[in-house]
Design an enzyme around this catalytic site. Structure first.
Site, PDB file in Angstrom:
ATOM      1  N   PHE A 116      46.463  56.805  73.118  1.00 54.93           N
ATOM      2  CA  PHE A 116      46.124  55.437  72.737  1.00 54.93           C
ATOM      3  C   PHE A 116      45.099  55.480  71.607  1.00 54.93           C
ATOM      4  CE2 PHE A 116      46.827  51.137  74.354  1.00 54.93           C
ATOM      5  CZ  PHE A 116      47.946  51.332  75.152  1.00 54.93           C
ATOM      6  N   GLN A 237      38.329  40.770  69.030  1.00 62.93           N
ATOM      7  CA  GLN A 237      39.321  41.747  68.575  1.00 62.93           C
ATOM      8  C   GLN A 237      40.693  41.147  68.273  1.00 62.93           C
ATOM      9  OE1 GLN A 237      41.124  44.933  71.362  1.00 62.93           O
ATOM     10  NE2 GLN A 237      39.843  46.064  69.921  1.00 62.93           N
ATOM     11  N   HIS A 239      44.480  42.402  67.816  1.00 60.21           N
ATOM     12  CA  HIS A 239      45.332  43.555  68.082  1.00 60.21           C
ATOM     13  C   HIS A 239      46.315  43.667  66.926  1.00 60.21           C
ATOM     14  CE1 HIS A 239      48.205  46.200  69.964  1.00 60.21           C
ATOM     15  NE2 HIS A 239      47.480  46.281  71.063  1.00 60.21           N
ATOM     16  N   LEU A 249      52.307  40.348  72.590  1.00 63.20           N
ATOM     17  CA  LEU A 249      51.824  41.706  72.382  1.00 63.20           C
ATOM     18  C   LEU A 249      52.922  42.762  72.425  1.00 63.20           C
ATOM     19  CD1 LEU A 249      48.990  42.988  71.953  1.00 63.20           C
ATOM     20  CD2 LEU A 249      49.307  43.941  74.217  1.00 63.20           C
ATOM     21  N   GLU A 252      49.986  49.014  72.184  1.00 64.75           N
ATOM     22  CA  GLU A 252      49.608  50.180  71.380  1.00 64.75           C
ATOM     23  C   GLU A 252      50.251  51.444  71.947  1.00 64.75           C
ATOM     24  OE1 GLU A 252      45.391  49.941  70.140  1.00 64.75           O
ATOM     25  OE2 GLU A 252      45.268  51.909  71.053  1.00 64.75           O
ATOM     26  N   ARG A 283      41.704  49.587  66.796  1.00 59.38           N
ATOM     27  CA  ARG A 283      42.416  48.368  66.408  1.00 59.38           C
ATOM     28  C   ARG A 283      41.822  47.654  65.211  1.00 59.38           C
ATOM     29  NH1 ARG A 283      43.375  46.569  72.657  1.00 59.38           N
ATOM     30  NH2 ARG A 283      45.048  48.087  72.954  1.00 59.38           N
ATOM     31  N   HIS A 350      43.216  38.923  70.631  1.00 60.67           N
ATOM     32  CA  HIS A 350      43.465  39.726  71.816  1.00 60.67           C
ATOM     33  C   HIS A 350      42.318  39.767  72.812  1.00 60.67           C
ATOM     34  CE1 HIS A 350      45.617  42.747  74.030  1.00 60.67           C
ATOM     35  NE2 HIS A 350      44.612  43.592  73.964  1.00 60.67           N
ATOM     36  N   ARG A 392      36.600  47.076  71.061  1.00 69.15           N
ATOM     37  CA  ARG A 392      37.034  47.776  72.268  1.00 69.15           C
ATOM     38  C   ARG A 392      38.191  48.714  71.968  1.00 69.15           C
ATOM     39  NH1 ARG A 392      41.251  47.072  75.962  1.00 69.15           N
ATOM     40  NH2 ARG A 392      41.922  45.009  75.289  1.00 69.15           N
TER      41      ARG A 392
HETATM   42  C1  LIG Z   1      49.002  40.905  76.567  1.00 68.27           C
HETATM   43  C2  LIG Z   1      47.805  41.734  76.926  1.00 68.27           C
HETATM   44  C3  LIG Z   1      47.954  43.098  77.139  1.00 68.27           C
HETATM   45  C4  LIG Z   1      46.843  43.878  77.479  1.00 68.27           C
HETATM   46  N1  LIG Z   1      47.022  45.217  77.690  1.00 68.27           N
HETATM   47  C5  LIG Z   1      45.962  45.969  78.093  1.00 68.27           C
HETATM   48  C6  LIG Z   1      46.119  47.352  78.421  1.00 68.27           C
HETATM   49  O1  LIG Z   1      47.216  47.907  78.384  1.00 68.27           O
HETATM   50  N2  LIG Z   1      45.028  48.050  78.787  1.00 68.27           N
HETATM   51  C7  LIG Z   1      43.793  47.478  78.867  1.00 68.27           C
HETATM   52  O2  LIG Z   1      42.841  48.165  79.202  1.00 68.27           O
HETATM   53  N3  LIG Z   1      43.624  46.159  78.581  1.00 68.27           N
HETATM   54  C8  LIG Z   1      44.668  45.395  78.204  1.00 68.27           C
HETATM   55  N4  LIG Z   1      44.478  44.066  77.940  1.00 68.27           N
HETATM   56  C9  LIG Z   1      43.165  43.450  78.188  1.00 68.27           C
HETATM   57  C10 LIG Z   1      42.969  43.214  79.679  1.00 68.27           C
HETATM   58  O3  LIG Z   1      44.213  42.968  80.284  1.00 68.27           O
HETATM   59  C11 LIG Z   1      42.045  42.029  79.964  1.00 68.27           C
HETATM   60  O4  LIG Z   1      40.873  42.145  79.215  1.00 68.27           O
HETATM   61  C12 LIG Z   1      41.685  42.024  81.440  1.00 68.27           C
HETATM   62  O5  LIG Z   1      42.845  42.058  82.223  1.00 68.27           O
HETATM   63  C13 LIG Z   1      40.836  40.828  81.836  1.00 68.27           C
HETATM   64  O6  LIG Z   1      40.671  40.869  83.247  1.00 68.27           O
HETATM   65  P1  LIG Z   1      39.669  39.911  83.999  1.00 68.27           P
HETATM   66  O7  LIG Z   1      39.770  40.246  85.432  1.00 68.27           O
HETATM   67  O8  LIG Z   1      38.330  39.981  83.355  1.00 68.27           O
HETATM   68  O9  LIG Z   1      40.240  38.449  83.710  1.00 68.27           O
HETATM   69  P2  LIG Z   1      41.710  37.811  83.917  1.00 68.27           P
HETATM   70  O10 LIG Z   1      42.711  38.777  84.375  1.00 68.27           O
HETATM   71  O11 LIG Z   1      41.979  37.039  82.671  1.00 68.27           O
HETATM   72  O12 LIG Z   1      41.464  36.800  85.119  1.00 68.27           O
HETATM   73  C14 LIG Z   1      40.649  35.657  84.990  1.00 68.27           C
HETATM   74  C15 LIG Z   1      40.617  34.922  86.311  1.00 68.27           C
HETATM   75  O13 LIG Z   1      39.640  33.897  86.244  1.00 68.27           O
HETATM   76  C16 LIG Z   1      40.165  32.708  86.781  1.00 68.27           C
HETATM   77  N5  LIG Z   1      39.463  31.572  86.123  1.00 68.27           N
HETATM   78  C17 LIG Z   1      39.164  31.427  84.820  1.00 68.27           C
HETATM   79  N6  LIG Z   1      38.533  30.254  84.624  1.00 68.27           N
HETATM   80  C18 LIG Z   1      38.430  29.662  85.833  1.00 68.27           C
HETATM   81  C19 LIG Z   1      37.906  28.415  86.282  1.00 68.27           C
HETATM   82  N7  LIG Z   1      37.364  27.526  85.445  1.00 68.27           N
HETATM   83  N8  LIG Z   1      37.984  28.131  87.605  1.00 68.27           N
HETATM   84  C20 LIG Z   1      38.565  29.006  88.476  1.00 68.27           C
HETATM   85  N9  LIG Z   1      39.081  30.183  88.093  1.00 68.27           N
HETATM   86  C21 LIG Z   1      39.019  30.496  86.790  1.00 68.27           C
HETATM   87  C22 LIG Z   1      41.655  32.768  86.492  1.00 68.27           C
HETATM   88  O14 LIG Z   1      42.368  31.993  87.433  1.00 68.27           O
HETATM   89  C23 LIG Z   1      41.934  34.270  86.674  1.00 68.27           C
HETATM   90  O15 LIG Z   1      42.213  34.544  88.029  1.00 68.27           O
HETATM   91  C24 LIG Z   1      45.573  43.270  77.589  1.00 68.27           C
HETATM   92  C25 LIG Z   1      45.433  41.912  77.392  1.00 68.27           C
HETATM   93  C26 LIG Z   1      46.518  41.141  77.041  1.00 68.27           C
HETATM   94  C27 LIG Z   1      46.301  39.682  76.776  1.00 68.27           C
END
Ligand SMILES: Cc1cc2nc3c(=O)[nH]c(=O)nc-3n(C[C@H](O)[C@H](O)[C@H](O)COP(=O)(O)OP(=O)(O)OC[C@H]3O[C@@H](n4cnc5c(N)ncnc54)[C@H](O)[C@@H]3O)c2cc1C
Length: 578
Positions: A116, A237, A239, A249, A252, A283, A350, A392
């Site tokens: 990666f 960031q 992507h 997306l 990568e 990136r 991203h 990142r």
């Molecule tokens: C398409 C894509 C591909 C990716 N691929 C990778 C990868 O291969 N490897 C990697 O390391 N990273 C990757 N990333 C980045 C990574 O997936 C995210 O940064 C990470 O999953 C975020 O996780 P989180 O638990 O912080 O938030 P999230 O998974 O976004 O969860 C947020 C939670 O908060 C809740 N929430 C938000 N606001 C409120 C509110 N007001 N009230 C109640 N609940 C709320 C939502 O319901 C949800 O459950 C990718 C991101 C994207 C968009």
């Protein structure tokens, strides 16, 4: 209605579920609030992999991972955080395996690993295989595995509850939240010994984005509106490989498996920008190189407005087995079969490097002296423990969720033991009700969709891959105008039950707030570093800017800045070449 828990978690993505599990394992009674059903959280969209120096395919060491993370972050990374991260993700990934996560395997039975961007062996020598993966559905399987474990551990879920407010007592201790329940329209009060924010990022401030509709920075906006700071919001960031023109997306991991970026002349242009690791440069570097290729007239297609991601030299089996989802996206949304022709790509919004500032144990802090806000924790993309610095590396986010989600669970469960529940007066829910009523009763002539579109388009134009004073100043004004228009919105659905239009209106309020912090901080930082590239200040300026931004909202449109030193350590800041 009031609900009481030792630990209350806002967010059911990878960070929230990991925190919930570890809080429960440490004896806490845990509640999780999520505006979505947990497995719809954006973590489920993560494709390419999760980083850990397991060394399953070739030699790897946590020190190399730490180095890559610090250099990838353009030396704005706090090195104590990067060290904790690089060490603890190894155990974290093995723990996921023990929970039953179906990683891809090597013939030996060990977890498979792929290359990666920015991940190298021996301090930058050559790309290393560090990303554990499950085809290109790694986030999906992580989220489902964690959700099943959370159910097994008896954690209480409040699904489709939108958090409207955070409650603090007179001593500044966080003790609860207010949330709107979509199914009933009721506003609920929650009380807890400790609260963990794990609410994800805010990729929806931009028009072209790879993030879900729900990635709107709600909790960052709440924190910022409460007078607490956001750290480094200027670092966002892009992507390099969003499917053109939609922005979906293309992982990568496609380049990790050998994919090559080419310009209109078929040239592998990354050889010129990053001679050592080429297409696997970080990136920010790749996105800017693509921008330059297009600006200099070497873009692909009739309008010369995108870049080609070439996988045609890979064995078809590699594409079908290791990259099945992105192959399908290319066929469905671009009409391109990646086995036979290159995929059209362009950068897409991203990931938010900045967020709610925390200590290494995920305690939220209120100032540059790291004064802790008692009872409040944050982890995952909504937080800024500053392990990503100014940019990142791919696969470091899923790993961050596991490392700092775990720390949040442990620390919050311990803190919650210091708390004695006492009843909440019924009127505590009033500020939440008022927020809802204000929108339901709004009778102005502004529409949510129009303001959101204006925000997303202008952010793309004025605050994306390249920035300058003129465009950022213009964007500051645009956001202020949009905030004023937002005061005059009305929605058509006046009902209280399952009112998704109401939720979208609330989310737009969040987007306008976090965009304000992002743009003001970007205008304020007169250097280029990581994902923040200023045309008018093209160099990194360590003398003046080797420091974190803390942005405070004094009044709408008025932002005050304080600065926090970067935690340096074993890796001296150096020019960043690849
Ligand atoms: C398409 C894509 C591909 C990716 N691929 C990778 C990868 O291969 N490897 C990697 O390391 N990273 C990757 N990333 C980045 C990574 O997936 C995210 O940064 C990470 O999953 C975020 O996780 P989180 O638990 O912080 O938030 P999230 O998974 O976004 O969860 C947020 C939670 O908060 C809740 N929430 C938000 N606001 C409120 C509110 N007001 N009230 C109640 N609940 C709320 C939502 O319901 C949800 O459950 C990718 C991101 C994207 C968009």
């Amino acid at each position: 209605m009031a609900h009481i828990h030792d630990v209350l978690i806002v967010g059911a993505g990878g960070a929230g579920l990991t925190a919930a599990l570890f809080a429960a394992k440490n004896g806490a009674n845990v509640g999780v609030i999520s505006k979505l059903y947990p497995t719809r959280s954006h973590t489920g969209a993560a494709q390419g992999g999760i980083s850990a120096a397991l060394g399953n395919v070739e030699e790897d060491r946590w020190e190399w991972h730490m180095y890559d993370t610090v250099k990838g972050g353009d030396y704005l990374t706090d090195q104590d955080a990067a060290e904790v991260f690089a060490k603890e993700t190894i155990e974290g990934v093995i723990e996921l395996e023990h929970m039953g996560l179906p990683f891809d395997r090597l013939p030996s039975g060990k977890i498979a690993q792929r290359r990666f961007g920015g991940h190298t062996r021996n301090f930058g020598e050559a790309p290393v295989r560090r990303a554990a993966y499950a085809a290109d559905r790694t986030g999906h399987v992580i989220l489902h595995t964690l959700h099943q474990q959370a159910i097994k551990h008896g954690i209480t879920f409040y699904n489709e509850f939108y958090v409207l407010d955070l409650l603090f007592d007179e001593d500044g201790r966080a003790f609860g939240v207010l949330a709107y329940e979509l199914a009933t329209g009721e506003v609920h009060a929650f009380k807890a010994g400790a609260i963990v924010i794990a609410s994800g990022g805010y990729g929806r401030v931009f028009k072209i984005t790879a993030t879900a509709h729900t990635v709107t920075g709600d909790m960052q906006a709440l924190i910022y509106n409460k007078g607490l700071p956001l750290e480094d919001p200027e670092f966002f960031q892009f992507h390099p490989t969003g499917l053109f023109p939609l922005g979906i997306l293309i992982t990568e991991g496609a380049r990790g498996e050998g994919g090559i970026l080419r310009n209109a002349n078929g040239e592998r242009f990354m050889e010129r920008y990053a001679p050592t690791i080429k297409d696997l440069a970080p990136r920010d570097v790749v996105a800017r190189s693509m921008f330059i290729e297009i600006m200099e007239g070497r873009g692909c297609g009739p309008n010369k407005d995108h870049i080609c991601l070439d996988l045609t030299h890979l064995e078809p089996e590699v594409i079908e087995k290791r990259l099945p989802d992105i192959a399908e996206f290319a066929r469905t949304y671009a009409g391109v079969d990646p086995v036979k022709e290159p995929i059209p790509v362009l950068y897409t919004a991203h990931y938010s490097m900045g967020g709610i500032p925390t200590t290494l144990w995920t305690e939220v802090v209120r100032d540059e002296k790291n004064t802790v806000v008692p009872g409040l924790y944050a982890a995952g993309e909504s937080a800024c423990v500053s392990m990503h610095g100014a940019n990142r590396l791919g696969t470091n986010s899923l790993a961050e969720l596991i490392v700092f989600g775990r720390r949040a669970g442990i620390a919050s469960a311990k803190f919650a033991q210091t708390y004695k529940p006492h009843p909440l007066p019924p009127e505590v829910v009033e500020p939440g009700r008022e927020r809802v009523e204000k929108i339901l009763n709004g009778s102005g002539d502004e529409s949510v969709a129009r303001i959101r579109k204006a925000l997303q388009e202008s952010m793309m134009e004025n605050a994306s891959v390249y920035r300058n004073e003129e465009r950022l100043s213009k964007q500051v004004k645009i956001i202020r105008e949009l905030q004023e228009r937002y005061e005059h919105i009305s929605i058509q659905d006046k009902g209280r039950i399952y009112n998704t239009e109401l939720v979208e209106a609330l989310e737009l309020g969040s987007l306008l707030t976090v965009a304000e912090a992002l743009v003001h901080a970007a205008l304020n930082r007169t250097e280029s570093r990581g994902a923040h590239a200023r045309e008018d200040y093209p160099e990194r300026d360590d003398d003046n800017w080797l420091k974190h931004t803390l942005a405070y909202r004094e009044a709408p449109g008025k932002v005050r800045f304080a600065y926090k030193p970067v935690v340096l350590g074993r890796f001296e800041p150096k020019p960043r070449t690849y």
